[in-house]
Design an enzyme around this catalytic site. Sequence first.
Site, PDB file in Angstrom:
ATOM      1  N   LYS A   1      28.103  28.216  38.961  1.00 40.97           N
ATOM      2  CA  LYS A   1      27.173  28.864  39.681  1.00 40.97           C
ATOM      3  C   LYS A   1      26.176  27.880  40.210  1.00 40.97           C
ATOM      4  O   LYS A   1      26.013  26.535  39.641  1.00 40.97           O
ATOM      5  CB  LYS A   1      26.372  29.622  38.622  1.00 40.97           C
ATOM      6  CG  LYS A   1      25.628  31.035  39.299  1.00 40.97           C
ATOM      7  CD  LYS A   1      26.581  31.951  39.879  1.00 40.97           C
ATOM      8  CE  LYS A   1      25.973  33.314  40.357  1.00 40.97           C
ATOM      9  NZ  LYS A   1      27.133  34.263  40.074  1.00 40.97           N
TER      10      LYS A   1
ATOM     11  N   SER B   1      37.372  36.736  46.480  1.00 42.13           N
ATOM     12  CA  SER B   1      37.111  35.474  46.889  1.00 42.13           C
ATOM     13  C   SER B   1      38.525  34.541  46.627  1.00 42.13           C
ATOM     14  O   SER B   1      38.679  33.672  47.393  1.00 42.13           O
ATOM     15  CB  SER B   1      36.034  34.757  46.220  1.00 42.13           C
ATOM     16  OG  SER B   1      34.786  34.959  46.594  1.00 42.13           O
TER      17      SER B   1
ATOM     18  N   LYS C   1      34.258  36.485  33.343  1.00 40.46           N
ATOM     19  CA  LYS C   1      34.824  37.346  34.282  1.00 40.46           C
ATOM     20  C   LYS C   1      36.197  36.788  34.909  1.00 40.46           C
ATOM     21  O   LYS C   1      36.886  37.656  34.847  1.00 40.46           O
ATOM     22  CB  LYS C   1      33.763  37.882  35.246  1.00 40.46           C
ATOM     23  CG  LYS C   1      33.400  37.184  36.335  1.00 40.46           C
ATOM     24  CD  LYS C   1      32.512  37.998  37.254  1.00 40.46           C
ATOM     25  CE  LYS C   1      31.048  37.766  37.025  1.00 40.46           C
ATOM     26  NZ  LYS C   1      30.271  37.969  38.217  1.00 40.46           N
TER      27      LYS C   1
ATOM     28  N   THR D   1      32.426  43.458  46.040  1.00 37.61           N
ATOM     29  CA  THR D   1      31.996  43.852  44.709  1.00 37.61           C
ATOM     30  C   THR D   1      31.531  45.477  44.293  1.00 37.61           C
ATOM     31  O   THR D   1      32.084  45.999  43.410  1.00 37.61           O
ATOM     32  CB  THR D   1      30.545  43.010  44.804  1.00 37.61           C
ATOM     33  OG1 THR D   1      30.899  41.752  44.953  1.00 37.61           O
ATOM     34  CG2 THR D   1      29.842  43.189  43.416  1.00 37.61           C
TER      35      THR D   1
ATOM     36  N   ASN E   1      23.553  44.186  48.936  1.00 41.20           N
ATOM     37  CA  ASN E   1      24.761  44.364  49.347  1.00 41.20           C
ATOM     38  C   ASN E   1      25.680  45.215  48.492  1.00 41.20           C
ATOM     39  O   ASN E   1      26.639  45.898  48.970  1.00 41.20           O
ATOM     40  CB  ASN E   1      25.528  42.936  49.825  1.00 41.20           C
ATOM     41  CG  ASN E   1      26.784  42.937  50.317  1.00 41.20           C
ATOM     42  OD1 ASN E   1      27.110  43.678  51.095  1.00 41.20           O
ATOM     43  ND2 ASN E   1      27.814  42.224  49.778  1.00 41.20           N
TER      44      ASN E   1
ATOM     45  N   LYS F   1      34.479  28.285  39.651  1.00 37.94           N
ATOM     46  CA  LYS F   1      34.295  29.303  40.960  1.00 37.94           C
ATOM     47  C   LYS F   1      32.965  30.129  40.497  1.00 37.94           C
ATOM     48  O   LYS F   1      32.639  30.650  39.419  1.00 37.94           O
ATOM     49  CB  LYS F   1      35.465  30.434  40.963  1.00 37.94           C
ATOM     50  CG  LYS F   1      35.467  31.392  41.819  1.00 37.94           C
ATOM     51  CD  LYS F   1      36.143  30.721  43.232  1.00 37.94           C
ATOM     52  CE  LYS F   1      35.687  31.441  44.338  1.00 37.94           C
ATOM     53  NZ  LYS F   1      34.226  31.133  45.008  1.00 37.94           N
TER      54      LYS F   1
HETATM   55  N1  GLU Z   1      28.514  35.735  43.320  1.00 38.42           N
HETATM   56  C1  GLU Z   1      29.542  36.801  42.786  1.00 38.42           C
HETATM   57  C2  GLU Z   1      29.751  37.147  41.405  1.00 38.42           C
HETATM   58  O1  GLU Z   1      28.697  36.912  40.709  1.00 38.42           O
HETATM   59  C3  GLU Z   1      30.775  36.202  43.394  1.00 38.42           C
HETATM   60  C4  GLU Z   1      31.140  34.896  42.972  1.00 38.42           C
HETATM   61  C5  GLU Z   1      32.594  34.365  43.961  1.00 38.42           C
HETATM   62  O2  GLU Z   1      33.071  34.902  44.729  1.00 38.42           O
HETATM   63  O3  GLU Z   1      32.982  33.194  43.456  1.00 38.42           O
HETATM   64  O4  GLU Z   1      30.519  37.463  40.796  1.00 38.42           O
END
Ligand code: GLU
Length: 433
Positions: free
Chosen positions: A109, A363, A97, A193, A224, A73
Amino acid sequence: MSEQTGGAALFSDALGRLEAIFERLGANGEVRRRLAQPVLSLEVAIPLRRDDGALEVFRGWRVQYDTIRGPAKGGIRFHPGVDQGEVTTLAFWMAVKCAVVGLPFGGGKGGVCVDPKKLSPLELERLSRGYLRAIADVIGPDRDIPAPDLNTNETIMGWMADEYATIARRQVPAVITGKPLPLGGSPGRIASTGRGALTVLDLWTKRKNRKPKDLTVAVQGFGNAGYHFAKLAHERGYRIVALADSSRTLHHPDGLDPGPIWEEKQRSRELKGLVYCDEPMHCAQKGTKELDAENILSLDVDILVLAAMEDQVKKDNVDDVQATVVLEIANGPVTSQADECLTAREIVVIPDVLANTGGVIVSHLEWVQNRTGEYLDEKEVNRRLDARLTAEADRVMDLADAEQVSLRTAAYMQGIGRIAAAIHSRGHCQEAD
Ligand code: GLU
């Protein structure tokens, strides 16, 4: 440890932090070896037909760092500085995380090395769809679920979800999160976030018997996440005395209202000190000082919020930090060497792998809703975000107190401990050490 920049250096810096965690957890050799490299790393070429007919080819990546606790994810970023090492590091942090906050996901990623500001809207759409086509074989609701990250947003996620549906010849909303609401997105995802970071800060404030109104805050990064954090923190009573984007810092000792500054930034695409309007609250923005962008780091405030990018506080500028608390909303904004200096000065760092998990927590709710077909309203989404994050952050803070370690060490112990437990539970570990 070197302070050089670039993805490879970022990755070795990130992995270097693990050694002490492995020691504390007594992790065996198999756990160490499994976490030393990603399980899958795909490099793709994305041909883009520009509006004038010329063909350009961009490089992109999708990395799945670890999938032991569930499908990979993590977001997709469009930035000229993206390289394989950076994407790999960000995928590794996602794995950590997701484990820190107990989500049933591994870490992934994606990224494209491109300056999206130099593309027309139609070129951006073609590039987004082209990237999705290039990585389509390795993603899926049970395999790897992308989301927004730096310079990508819900519109781009909508294009990608549509492209995936075309390839799959059916709707697969759970393949990507952070989608627009009409395509199965979750209410509250955009602010999540920033909201999550405030939840963690509030918990820390409460545990230290401090009051928001007595705390001054400077926020680096007015995208954002930085904006939503600043807006919600302002509403909660924290005094936001400075806001910075990549071009300037706005400073007002009495406090700034982020709302009108954001509206003005959206209108003019840059951060401005004066917001002209008839509303008295807005006019209170007058008297705001404009400083250079990097001045944000050295302001004498209680809380410095880093919501821009990785590698912001490093060896050369760490001594300038005056705050007593650093809240990391960006991924990896403090290098490990700078982190050691902050800890030595007893500056509390609330780490990224805890503070910026609000996005991926929502998410996860979006992914669950897309799979069950049962949708939650914004109030319920925010309630669940708050409940999960408060419980997990409380656990991290208790662990930090009990073990007398930094919050980062405690968060990594919680996250890596859960990944190691999953590795052991699958029966892969043969070593007795
Ligand atoms: N890009 C965000 C992060 O670094 C969200 C990742 C997601 O929702 O999968 O945590």
